[in-house]
Motif scaffolding. Structure first.
Motif, PDB file in Angstrom:
ATOM      1  N   TYR A 100     -21.414  64.085   7.458  1.00  0.00           N
ATOM      2  CA  TYR A 100     -21.378  64.638   5.961  1.00  0.00           C
ATOM      3  C   TYR A 100     -19.830  64.794   5.717  1.00  0.00           C
ATOM      4  O   TYR A 100     -19.549  64.741   4.462  1.00  0.00           O
ATOM      5  N   ILE A 101     -19.678  65.646   6.390  1.00  0.00           N
ATOM      6  CA  ILE A 101     -17.975  66.676   6.661  1.00  0.00           C
ATOM      7  C   ILE A 101     -17.044  65.766   5.885  1.00  0.00           C
ATOM      8  O   ILE A 101     -16.429  65.851   5.472  1.00  0.00           O
ATOM      9  N   GLU A 102     -17.153  64.726   6.837  1.00  0.00           N
ATOM     10  CA  GLU A 102     -16.028  63.381   7.176  1.00  0.00           C
ATOM     11  C   GLU A 102     -16.593  62.965   5.470  1.00  0.00           C
ATOM     12  O   GLU A 102     -15.143  62.645   4.649  1.00  0.00           O
ATOM     13  N   ARG A 103     -17.664  62.534   4.657  1.00  0.00           N
ATOM     14  CA  ARG A 103     -18.259  62.242   3.903  1.00  0.00           C
ATOM     15  C   ARG A 103     -17.584  62.604   2.213  1.00  0.00           C
ATOM     16  O   ARG A 103     -16.979  62.670   1.575  1.00  0.00           O
ATOM     17  N   LEU A 104     -17.662  64.577   2.685  1.00  0.00           N
ATOM     18  CA  LEU A 104     -16.807  65.769   1.095  1.00  0.00           C
ATOM     19  C   LEU A 104     -15.601  64.792   1.574  1.00  0.00           C
ATOM     20  O   LEU A 104     -14.788  64.979   1.188  1.00  0.00           O
ATOM     21  N   GLY A 108     -12.464  64.057  -1.201  1.00  0.00           N
ATOM     22  CA  GLY A 108     -10.723  65.120  -1.162  1.00  0.00           C
ATOM     23  C   GLY A 108     -11.884  66.114  -1.101  1.00  0.00           C
ATOM     24  O   GLY A 108     -10.286  67.143  -1.059  1.00  0.00           O
ATOM     25  N   ILE A 109     -12.452  66.761  -0.292  1.00  0.00           N
ATOM     26  CA  ILE A 109     -12.601  68.408  -0.335  1.00  0.00           C
ATOM     27  C   ILE A 109     -13.124  68.735   0.981  1.00  0.00           C
ATOM     28  O   ILE A 109     -13.952  67.649   1.980  1.00  0.00           O
ATOM     29  N   ALA A 110     -12.432  69.339   1.285  1.00  0.00           N
ATOM     30  CA  ALA A 110     -12.307  69.936   3.308  1.00  0.00           C
ATOM     31  C   ALA A 110     -13.925  71.258   2.860  1.00  0.00           C
ATOM     32  O   ALA A 110     -13.117  71.205   1.639  1.00  0.00           O
ATOM     33  N   PRO A 111     -13.818  71.534   4.027  1.00  0.00           N
ATOM     34  CA  PRO A 111     -14.997  72.805   3.697  1.00  0.00           C
ATOM     35  C   PRO A 111     -13.932  73.828   3.142  1.00  0.00           C
ATOM     36  O   PRO A 111     -14.791  74.750   2.704  1.00  0.00           O
ATOM     37  N   GLU A 112     -12.643  74.412   3.225  1.00  0.00           N
ATOM     38  CA  GLU A 112     -12.276  75.590   2.715  1.00  0.00           C
ATOM     39  C   GLU A 112     -12.093  75.603   1.334  1.00  0.00           C
ATOM     40  O   GLU A 112     -11.882  76.413   0.793  1.00  0.00           O
ATOM     41  N   PHE A 142     -18.957  76.489   4.946  1.00  0.00           N
ATOM     42  CA  PHE A 142     -17.721  76.685   3.722  1.00  0.00           C
ATOM     43  C   PHE A 142     -16.831  79.037   3.619  1.00  0.00           C
ATOM     44  O   PHE A 142     -18.025  78.700   2.922  1.00  0.00           O
ATOM     45  N   PRO A 143     -16.055  78.655   4.647  1.00  0.00           N
ATOM     46  CA  PRO A 143     -15.474  80.091   4.897  1.00  0.00           C
ATOM     47  C   PRO A 143     -15.166  81.335   3.799  1.00  0.00           C
ATOM     48  O   PRO A 143     -15.228  81.779   3.747  1.00  0.00           O
TER      49      PRO A 143
END
Ligand SMILES: [Zn+2]
Length: 297
Positions: A100-104, A108-112, A142-143
């Motif tokens: 999922y994080i890879e799809r995000l 174009g969106i990193a968790p940060e 998502f810190p």
């Protein structure tokens, strides 16, 4: 997973779907236990091809996040079921490993980068990616985000009142996906009456599916969209608004909220973003006499 890159525009903002998973071959008799035998088959002919499995007698259900980019912010609406969660009583979501994080990141969106996470409610398939397992504990995925959800959901799922048979599907979610973001000081609560948020959003109480469920209206440059969470799970409920799913906890309120949302969306040409519809998962509702009909966009 090929449809998650379709981009919608609402005023100054863009919206794309980040798919977590597609549940396959769900039996309507399981999903809609109060529908009489044969009722689903009678209306299957009025559904879009995307709404049915090839068999014609079972349905797919999507679980996904809506990624909203406004000129100022990056926002996620609902966070799927998450990885590594202990859900022994709910094998569908037990110890998952999904990219999922890879799809995000592919979008174009990193968790940060995420500024806000909105949870329409705190069921197992809506708050999972609020946290990830890191160095032996659950930490916010998502810190830099504020996590925003209805206060009534927090109060209920943190209480023993919610730890009953009916809530087995969501057992453990508060502890591993909600409490860690509270303890990190990242939470903004929405009061039971709902209200405006960030100028373009409004949280609207649509309780019934769960005790504090809210839909999120978005208005930008005269265009309006709504992220209605689990007010409906599948387009069959546009045609049969009286059908609750097996997951709706307060049946009478759930039916009332569904009809209210359908009337509002149909009468105001609102773009509807669903959390579990298959296909593109977004579209519009038109009135059809006393009934409603659904068209994907
Ligand atoms: Zn759901």
């Amino acid at each position: 997973m090929s449809d998650h890159v379709k981009e919608y525009r609402v005023g100054d903002s863009t919206i794309v779907k980040i798919t977590e998973q597609l549940l396959r071959n769900v039996a309507p008799a399981f999903l809609y236990p109060t529908a009489a035998p044969g009722q689903f088959d009678d209306i299957a002919a009025f559904l879009d091809a995307a709404d049915l499995e090839d068999s014609g007698s079972e349905v797919p259900l999507s679980i996904h996040t809506w990624l909203i980019r406004t000129p100022e912010h990056v926002i996620l609406v609902d966070t799927g079921s998450g990885n590594d969660k202990e859900r022994p009583l709910n094998p569908m979501f037990h110890r998952q490993s999904i990219e999922y994080i890879e799809r995000l990141q592919a979008a174009g969106i990193a968790p940060e980068d995420v500024d806000y996470v909105f949870n329409t409610h705190l069921h197992v398939d809506h708050a999972g990616w609020n946290t990830v397992w890191r160095n032996g504990r659950w930490v916010p995925t998502f810190p830099n985000a504020r996590y925003v959800f209805p206060l009534a959901e927090e109060q209920y799922y943190s209480s023993t009142a919610s730890h009953n048979e009916a809530n087995i599907p969501s057992r453990g979610v508060y502890e591993d996906s909600v409490l860690p973001v509270i303890e990190a000081g990242l939470v903004d609560r929405i009061a039971p009456e709902g209200g405006k948020f960030l100028d373009i959003f409004e949280f609207i109480p649509t309780t019934g599916h769960s005790i504090g469920h809210m839909s999120i209206k978005m208005s930008s440059n005269g265009e309006v969209a709504i992220f209605a969470g689990d007010v409906m799970h599948h387009p069959v409920q546009v045609l049969r608004p009286e059908w609750n799913t097996v997951f709706c906890e307060f049946p009478d309120d759930a039916r009332k909220a569904r009809r209210r949302v359908l009337e509002y969306v149909a009468d105001n040409n609102v773009l509807y973003f669903a959390t579990h519809f298959p296909g593109s998962s977004a579209g519009r509702v038109q009135r059809n006499g006393e009934a409603f009909q659904w068209t994907y966009e």
